[in-house]
Design a protein around this motif. Sequence first.
Motif, PDB file in Angstrom:
ATOM      1  N   SER A  41       6.614 -33.993  40.343  1.00 26.69           N
ATOM      2  CA  SER A  41       6.893 -32.842  40.284  1.00 26.69           C
ATOM      3  C   SER A  41       6.168 -31.577  39.602  1.00 26.69           C
ATOM      4  O   SER A  41       5.418 -32.129  38.853  1.00 26.69           O
ATOM      5  CB  SER A  41       8.654 -32.807  39.778  1.00 26.69           C
ATOM      6  OG  SER A  41       8.349 -32.690  38.207  1.00 26.69           O
ATOM      7  N   ASP A  42       6.473 -30.465  39.678  1.00 28.92           N
ATOM      8  CA  ASP A  42       5.986 -29.990  39.652  1.00 28.92           C
ATOM      9  C   ASP A  42       5.599 -29.345  37.213  1.00 28.92           C
ATOM     10  O   ASP A  42       5.127 -28.902  36.985  1.00 28.92           O
ATOM     11  CB  ASP A  42       5.987 -28.255  40.014  1.00 28.92           C
ATOM     12  CG  ASP A  42       5.737 -28.016  41.088  1.00 28.92           C
ATOM     13  OD1 ASP A  42       4.603 -28.367  41.399  1.00 28.92           O
ATOM     14  OD2 ASP A  42       6.352 -26.850  41.631  1.00 28.92           O
ATOM     15  N   ASP A  43       7.253 -30.123  36.989  1.00 31.89           N
ATOM     16  CA  ASP A  43       7.223 -29.492  35.560  1.00 31.89           C
ATOM     17  C   ASP A  43       6.630 -30.497  34.371  1.00 31.89           C
ATOM     18  O   ASP A  43       6.228 -30.721  34.013  1.00 31.89           O
ATOM     19  CB  ASP A  43       8.987 -30.561  34.727  1.00 31.89           C
ATOM     20  CG  ASP A  43       9.681 -28.647  35.856  1.00 31.89           C
ATOM     21  OD1 ASP A  43       9.184 -27.463  35.596  1.00 31.89           O
ATOM     22  OD2 ASP A  43      11.272 -28.229  35.559  1.00 31.89           O
ATOM     23  N   GLU A  44       6.481 -31.677  35.598  1.00 29.90           N
ATOM     24  CA  GLU A  44       6.143 -32.906  35.130  1.00 29.90           C
ATOM     25  C   GLU A  44       4.323 -32.402  34.699  1.00 29.90           C
ATOM     26  O   GLU A  44       3.279 -33.248  33.861  1.00 29.90           O
ATOM     27  CB  GLU A  44       6.151 -34.160  35.741  1.00 29.90           C
ATOM     28  CG  GLU A  44       7.581 -35.060  35.757  1.00 29.90           C
ATOM     29  CD  GLU A  44       7.623 -36.373  36.831  1.00 29.90           C
ATOM     30  OE1 GLU A  44       6.982 -36.225  38.029  1.00 29.90           O
ATOM     31  OE2 GLU A  44       8.955 -36.885  36.290  1.00 29.90           O
ATOM     32  N   ASP A  45       3.715 -31.860  36.406  1.00 29.83           N
ATOM     33  CA  ASP A  45       2.602 -31.685  36.177  1.00 29.83           C
ATOM     34  C   ASP A  45       2.403 -30.627  34.949  1.00 29.83           C
ATOM     35  O   ASP A  45       1.081 -30.898  34.285  1.00 29.83           O
ATOM     36  CB  ASP A  45       2.144 -31.323  37.314  1.00 29.83           C
ATOM     37  CG  ASP A  45       2.206 -32.212  38.205  1.00 29.83           C
ATOM     38  OD1 ASP A  45       2.146 -33.416  38.574  1.00 29.83           O
ATOM     39  OD2 ASP A  45       1.994 -31.487  39.553  1.00 29.83           O
ATOM     40  N   ASP A  46       2.729 -29.806  34.598  1.00 30.22           N
ATOM     41  CA  ASP A  46       3.027 -28.731  34.108  1.00 30.22           C
ATOM     42  C   ASP A  46       2.416 -29.828  32.214  1.00 30.22           C
ATOM     43  O   ASP A  46       2.004 -28.524  31.854  1.00 30.22           O
ATOM     44  CB  ASP A  46       3.930 -28.036  33.870  1.00 30.22           C
ATOM     45  CG  ASP A  46       3.832 -26.544  34.655  1.00 30.22           C
ATOM     46  OD1 ASP A  46       2.797 -26.356  35.872  1.00 30.22           O
ATOM     47  OD2 ASP A  46       5.037 -26.052  35.263  1.00 30.22           O
ATOM     48  N   GLU A  47       3.987 -30.437  32.304  1.00 28.35           N
ATOM     49  CA  GLU A  47       3.504 -31.124  30.850  1.00 28.35           C
ATOM     50  C   GLU A  47       2.493 -32.314  30.491  1.00 28.35           C
ATOM     51  O   GLU A  47       2.006 -31.941  29.598  1.00 28.35           O
ATOM     52  CB  GLU A  47       4.985 -32.221  31.048  1.00 28.35           C
ATOM     53  CG  GLU A  47       5.046 -33.441  29.303  1.00 28.35           C
ATOM     54  CD  GLU A  47       6.456 -33.762  29.974  1.00 28.35           C
ATOM     55  OE1 GLU A  47       5.947 -35.199  28.352  1.00 28.35           O
ATOM     56  OE2 GLU A  47       7.090 -32.914  30.129  1.00 28.35           O
TER      57      GLU A  47
END
Length: 158
Positions: free
Chosen positions: A102-108
């Motif tokens: 997900s985008d959140d995991e990518d951001d993290e």
Amino acid sequence: MSRERRDLVGRCVAAARDQAGRSGKAATEATLRDVEQTVWAAIIDARAGATVHAGVLVKALSAGGFGEVDVAGVSALDVDPPAEPDRLSRSAQSARSQPASSDDEDDEARATERKAAEESLDAAQSSASAAQREVEQAAEQARVAQAAATSCRSSASG
């Protein structure tokens, strides 16, 4: 991610060039390549990163391919490896082993990599400063030795 790493390495090389310029010395292309290789090694290998962070390198590191970076003989002191696995390597391995995230995991993952990269930059700048101090000390020792030799020659001929 790769672009961020290249940008980080580029900033480190530029910082080394600037540091040399501020001291009145020009950094050679060979020296700048050594800085580049050392920063790459510090980014991809936790032990190499710890060695750079310790600021006791006596020669450049080189990330020659895949796997661990050989840090034998590059440090003036033994440096303990970090207690935790390399964050950058861990996030890269995680990204390779998992399907699209997900985008959140990518951001993290990017935030984790960015923090590791910033720490590597700080360590590289610290190493560059330490190397510059060593160069200045060696130059001063050379000046003292030259003055002593000149004085000895003058005394011997007189």
